[in-house]
Design an enzyme around this catalytic site. Structure first.
Site, PDB file in Angstrom:
ATOM      1  N   HIS A  91       0.766  -1.368  -0.144  1.00  0.00           N
ATOM      2  CA  HIS A  91      -0.181   0.016   0.096  1.00  0.00           C
ATOM      3  C   HIS A  91       0.959   1.158  -0.040  1.00  0.00           C
ATOM      4  O   HIS A  91       1.551   1.472   0.919  1.00  0.00           O
ATOM      5  CB  HIS A  91      -0.899   0.001   1.266  1.00  0.00           C
ATOM      6  CG  HIS A  91      -2.057   0.958   1.213  1.00  0.00           C
ATOM      7  ND1 HIS A  91      -2.047   2.250   1.055  1.00  0.00           N
ATOM      8  CD2 HIS A  91      -3.323   0.826   0.923  1.00  0.00           C
ATOM      9  CE1 HIS A  91      -3.071   2.826   1.111  1.00  0.00           C
ATOM     10  NE2 HIS A  91      -4.004   1.848   1.023  1.00  0.00           N
ATOM     11  N   THR A 147      -4.565  20.838 -53.483  1.00  0.00           N
ATOM     12  CA  THR A 147      -5.854  20.130 -52.773  1.00  0.00           C
ATOM     13  C   THR A 147      -5.831  18.618 -53.463  1.00  0.00           C
ATOM     14  O   THR A 147      -5.563  18.475 -54.486  1.00  0.00           O
ATOM     15  CB  THR A 147      -7.059  20.723 -53.168  1.00  0.00           C
ATOM     16  OG1 THR A 147      -7.090  20.850 -54.463  1.00  0.00           O
ATOM     17  CG2 THR A 147      -7.268  22.204 -52.753  1.00  0.00           C
ATOM     18  N   HIS A 148      -5.852  17.695 -52.422  1.00  0.00           N
ATOM     19  CA  HIS A 148      -5.820  16.296 -52.992  1.00  0.00           C
ATOM     20  C   HIS A 148      -4.492  15.993 -53.173  1.00  0.00           C
ATOM     21  O   HIS A 148      -4.078  15.154 -54.159  1.00  0.00           O
ATOM     22  CB  HIS A 148      -6.699  15.895 -54.018  1.00  0.00           C
ATOM     23  CG  HIS A 148      -8.041  16.276 -53.807  1.00  0.00           C
ATOM     24  ND1 HIS A 148      -8.846  15.224 -53.106  1.00  0.00           N
ATOM     25  CD2 HIS A 148      -8.930  17.363 -53.928  1.00  0.00           C
ATOM     26  CE1 HIS A 148     -10.190  15.777 -52.857  1.00  0.00           C
ATOM     27  NE2 HIS A 148     -10.152  17.086 -53.335  1.00  0.00           N
ATOM     28  N   SER A 203      22.581   4.784 -43.660  1.00  0.00           N
ATOM     29  CA  SER A 203      23.801   4.180 -43.390  1.00  0.00           C
ATOM     30  C   SER A 203      24.391   3.381 -44.818  1.00  0.00           C
ATOM     31  O   SER A 203      25.616   3.314 -44.878  1.00  0.00           O
ATOM     32  CB  SER A 203      23.650   2.766 -42.604  1.00  0.00           C
ATOM     33  OG  SER A 203      22.649   1.965 -43.069  1.00  0.00           O
ATOM     34  N   LYS A 246      21.477  10.859 -49.034  1.00  0.00           N
ATOM     35  CA  LYS A 246      20.002  11.089 -48.466  1.00  0.00           C
ATOM     36  C   LYS A 246      19.870  12.066 -47.274  1.00  0.00           C
ATOM     37  O   LYS A 246      20.846  12.205 -46.582  1.00  0.00           O
ATOM     38  CB  LYS A 246      19.726   9.486 -47.492  1.00  0.00           C
ATOM     39  CG  LYS A 246      19.339   8.556 -48.705  1.00  0.00           C
ATOM     40  CD  LYS A 246      18.220   8.867 -49.605  1.00  0.00           C
ATOM     41  CE  LYS A 246      16.877   8.822 -48.858  1.00  0.00           C
ATOM     42  NZ  LYS A 246      16.386   7.452 -48.457  1.00  0.00           N
ATOM     43  N   LYS A 247      18.965  12.766 -47.269  1.00  0.00           N
ATOM     44  CA  LYS A 247      18.558  14.008 -46.170  1.00  0.00           C
ATOM     45  C   LYS A 247      17.050  13.290 -46.060  1.00  0.00           C
ATOM     46  O   LYS A 247      15.963  13.770 -46.818  1.00  0.00           O
ATOM     47  CB  LYS A 247      18.791  15.328 -46.702  1.00  0.00           C
ATOM     48  CG  LYS A 247      20.115  15.824 -46.951  1.00  0.00           C
ATOM     49  CD  LYS A 247      20.156  17.463 -47.209  1.00  0.00           C
ATOM     50  CE  LYS A 247      21.350  17.691 -47.367  1.00  0.00           C
ATOM     51  NZ  LYS A 247      21.640  19.223 -47.670  1.00  0.00           N
ATOM     52  N   GLU A 264       9.236  12.920 -39.082  1.00  0.00           N
ATOM     53  CA  GLU A 264       8.647  11.800 -38.860  1.00  0.00           C
ATOM     54  C   GLU A 264       8.295  11.232 -37.407  1.00  0.00           C
ATOM     55  O   GLU A 264       7.365  10.613 -37.001  1.00  0.00           O
ATOM     56  CB  GLU A 264       9.381  10.711 -39.538  1.00  0.00           C
ATOM     57  CG  GLU A 264       9.435  10.833 -41.084  1.00  0.00           C
ATOM     58  CD  GLU A 264      10.321  10.065 -41.998  1.00  0.00           C
ATOM     59  OE1 GLU A 264      10.146   9.946 -43.127  1.00  0.00           O
ATOM     60  OE2 GLU A 264      11.322   9.704 -41.374  1.00  0.00           O
TER      61      GLU A 264
END
Length: 435
Positions: A74, A146-147, A269, A274-275, A281
């Site tokens: 408790h 839009t869309h 890696s 890549k950026k 995210e």
């Protein structure tokens, strides 16, 4: 919450030692009011207050409570026994007339109140960055979509202005939710005040500038906590909305804006070029957690009779995690927007990429308003040229000029394809925000 997503403030606030300091604050506040009415000795309160100020509860105390709780099973009993060990015999007047949930729920509100205060400050900082970027890009032309498809010209600053308006509503919800949990419950077992006077609860609430819960059973109603989690979850959709937009703008095919990329940072890696939009995210993922915490908070509302503790185990996870994740995600997104890399030239290039298709509505109106064509005939004429432009890559203006059914002159076509027409009320929109 794992350390990776803990801000320093939240880590300290939700520590075991911090929790016990909040419990003691509640116990001492109740004891002070009881001493005022002669229900416990004044000198016992004075001694405890002095000892707690000189020797505040720390991690060693938290370890002591854990040792005792391993036997008692408790937490409040372990807490009060540990207080006696630390502060001496006067601690026997602690918890007079109260039940465990009086202390736990009221103290949890203290911690939630402080956590929401941190979050509100974080959100205000995010809003300020949106304001700065909105001002900086007030007249930066870009294409509205839009869309996911090119629609009509707008300015990049309007995106930030829209986010500002949403954050204003989020702040209203967060303030309202914070107010909802600024309540004191010191009503004793099953909420009858049988062993503690209602005036004790009322005086503690008054001293804190809070409200006394008008009626309780043996727990504070969990719709209050669900409202807090709802405000956080809705706010989570705002940060996700912003994060998703940045992720889309960073796509290789778009490249209108991107997250900051630090010196020495690597994106992959295996692929040195890549950026990746890893920061936004990350924010998107944390927003998903906030919606999940809300579901658990809603399920915590219906408890058995006057109480059970099915909500307790869940709240030990969802309340620290929800507030910590919110603070962390907000600060991460604030950094992204503050240091956002923007490519106005690319925006203009994308805007013109479809050969003037984005001006189709202006041409439609010119045919209707200035040449008296029916809407159906005008729409058919413009759409015919637009569809051919889609298929061949030819400019819409050239196709319309070559169409024998087009009544617009060169000057009228120039006016219809004027970018300034679409941006002429931007200042009016900004004026609504005092900008």
């Amino acid at each position: 919450m794992i350390d990776r997503y803990l801000t320093p403030e939240m880590k300290a606030l939700w520590s075991e030692a911090s929790k016990y300091r909040a419990w003691l604050r509640v116990e001492l506040a109740a004891m002070q009011a009881q001493a005022r009415h002669g229900e416990v000795p004044q000198d016992a309160f004075d001694t405890l207050l002095a000892k707690s100020a000189a020797d505040p509860l720390d991690e060693a105390f938290a370890h002591k409570v854990a040792e005792i709780e391993a036997v008692t099973r408790h937490d409040i009993v372990a807490f009060t026994r540990a207080l006696t060990d630390r502060y001496g015999d006067e601690a026997r007047f602690i918890h007079h007339g109260l039940t465990s949930t009086d202390v736990v729920d009221t103290a949890q509100n203290l911690v939630l109140d402080e956590a929401l205060g941190v979050i509100i400050t974080d959100v205000e900082a995010l809003r300020e960055v949106c304001r700065i970027q909105a001002a900086a890009h007030k007249h930066t032309p870009t294409v509205g979509r839009t869309h996911g498809i090119h629609a009509e010209p707008m300015t990049f600053g309007l995106k930030f202005l829209n986010w500002m308006a949403t954050l204003d509503r989020d702040l209203e919800r967060l303030h309202a939710a914070r107010k909802r949990i600024q309540v004191v419950m010191l009503s004793g077992s099953v909420g009858t005040f049988a062993h503690v006077s209602p005036r004790i609860e009322e005086e503690v609430a008054q001293a804190w500038g809070w409200q006394a819960a008008p009626v309780t059973n043996q727990t504070l109603a969990r719709d209050r906590h669900a409202e807090v989690l709802s405000a956080l979850a809705i706010y989570g959709t705002t940060v996700e909305k912003i994060a998703v937009e940045i992720r889309h703008l960073q796509r290789s095919e778009v490249r209108e804006a991107m997250e900051p990329f630090g010196k020495g940072q690597t994106g992959s890696s295996s692929m040195p070029h890549k950026k990746n939009p890893i920061l936004t995210e990350n924010v998107t993922g944390l927003a998903r957690l906030l919606r999940g915490y809300l579901l658990t908070g809603l399920e915590n509302v219906p408890l058995w009779h006057e109480r059970d503790i099915s909500h307790s185990s869940a709240e030990r996870v969802i309340l620290p995690d929800a507030t910590a994740a919110t603070s962390y995600a907000t600060r991460r997104l604030t950094g992204v927007l503050r240091d956002l890399v923007v490519f106005p030239e690319r925006m203009l290039r994308n805007l013109n990429d479809l050969g003037g298709l984005v001006f189709s509505q202006r041409v439609l109106h010119a045919l209707i308003d200035e040449k008296g064509m029916t809407r159906e005939d005008a729409y058919t004429l413009v759409q015919r040229g637009a569809l051919r432009s889609w298929e061949t890559g030819e400019g819409l203006r050239d196709l319309l000029k070559a169409d024998p059914e087009n009544p617009l002159s060169d000057a009228e076509l120039d006016a219809a394809f004027d970018l300034g027409w679409y941006l002429r009320h931007v200042d009016d929109i900004y004026a609504r925000f005092g900008m």
